[in-house]
Design an enzyme around this catalytic site. Structure first.
Site, PDB file in Angstrom:
ATOM      1  N   VAL A 268      50.939 -66.694 -41.946  1.00 22.37           N
ATOM      2  CA  VAL A 268      50.851 -67.561 -43.125  1.00 22.37           C
ATOM      3  C   VAL A 268      52.056 -68.491 -43.194  1.00 22.37           C
ATOM      4  O   VAL A 268      51.927 -69.688 -43.477  1.00 22.37           O
ATOM      5  CB  VAL A 268      50.727 -66.726 -44.419  1.00 22.37           C
ATOM      6  CG1 VAL A 268      50.687 -67.640 -45.648  1.00 22.37           C
ATOM      7  CG2 VAL A 268      49.478 -65.859 -44.382  1.00 22.37           C
ATOM      8  N   CYS A 269      53.224 -67.966 -42.919  1.00 21.15           N
ATOM      9  CA  CYS A 269      54.450 -68.774 -42.981  1.00 21.15           C
ATOM     10  C   CYS A 269      54.420 -69.913 -41.960  1.00 21.15           C
ATOM     11  O   CYS A 269      54.888 -71.027 -42.248  1.00 21.15           O
ATOM     12  CB  CYS A 269      55.671 -67.899 -42.740  1.00 21.15           C
ATOM     13  SG  CYS A 269      55.883 -66.581 -43.956  1.00 21.15           S
TER      14      CYS A 269
END
Length: 220
Positions: free
Chosen positions: A45-46
């Protein structure tokens, strides 16, 4: 979780970043600054988030906004991870600094600790937090997401636009507001003052209560 929140001054901490060692207040200077944390380098996600933030960097700069990231990984990890971010999001260049916080002290000072998530060693990790800090070094707005949910950069841009107008005019922005749409005049502004402040005129909603508190005006 108690800690730094809206209206508080961010601490003037000395931090190691991918752009060298800096004082946070010096970096903010006279600009609005977005400080955003991510749970960890080399995570899915990052990686998507930092690439999208990089693609928005020019738009933020055009609005006088600086960016600075943060996670508990070290500088070498950040620098290696940036290669993945740029490869995954074509056309993105991570030219904003990312703070290293391997001792997990800065995330505590900035109130960016996830209350539940831990890394593989059982250490605390940053929440997916984002502070919008004004030139006065005070927090104007904060988002706090769990590690599992990515942020929406369109919404971040929207609230930056809102805060810019709130700062420039004595107004507020209504639900789902977007640039170009009418804003509202706060109840603290009398009709007389509103007429002076907004010579272009404003519209007052006709409500069953007959109270004249819902007033709309175009400011730009």
């Amino acid at each position: 979780m108690p800690g730094l929140t809206l209206g508080d001054t961010v601490p003037n901490i000395h931090v190691d970043t991918t752009h060298g060692r800096i004082w946070l207040h010096d970096y903010i200077g006279d600009s609005t600054t977005i400080i955003f944390s991510h749970p960890g380098d080399f995570t899915p996600v990052c990686t998507t988030e930092l690439g999208k933030i990089a693609k928005y960097k020019q738009e933020f700069e055009e609005k006088g906004v600086k960016l600075i990231g943060l996670s508990c990984d070290d500088l070498q990890s950040h620098k290696e991870w940036i290669k993945d971010i740029e490869a995954f999001t074509p056309g993105s260049k991570v030219t904003y600094p990312i703070i290293a916080d391997p001792n997990r002290e800065i995330i505590k000072q900035l109130n960016m600790v996830d209350p539940d998530e831990k890394d593989s060693s059982g250490n605390q990790v940053p929440s997916r937090a984002l502070h919008i800090v004004g030139p006065d070094k005070k927090i104007k707005l904060s988002f706090l997401y769990p590690a599992c949910t990515g942020r929406n950069m369109e919404e971040v841009m929207r609230v930056v636009e809102s805060l810019n107008r709130v700062c420039k005019y004595k107004i507020a922005t209504p639900v789902d507001w977007k640039p170009g749409e009418p804003v509202v005049i706060p109840p603290s502004v009398s009709d007389e003052d509103a007429s002076k402040m907004f010579p272009q005129g404003y519209d007052t909603a006709d409500l069953p209560s007959k109270k004249r508190y819902l007033r709309f005006v175009h400011v730009d």
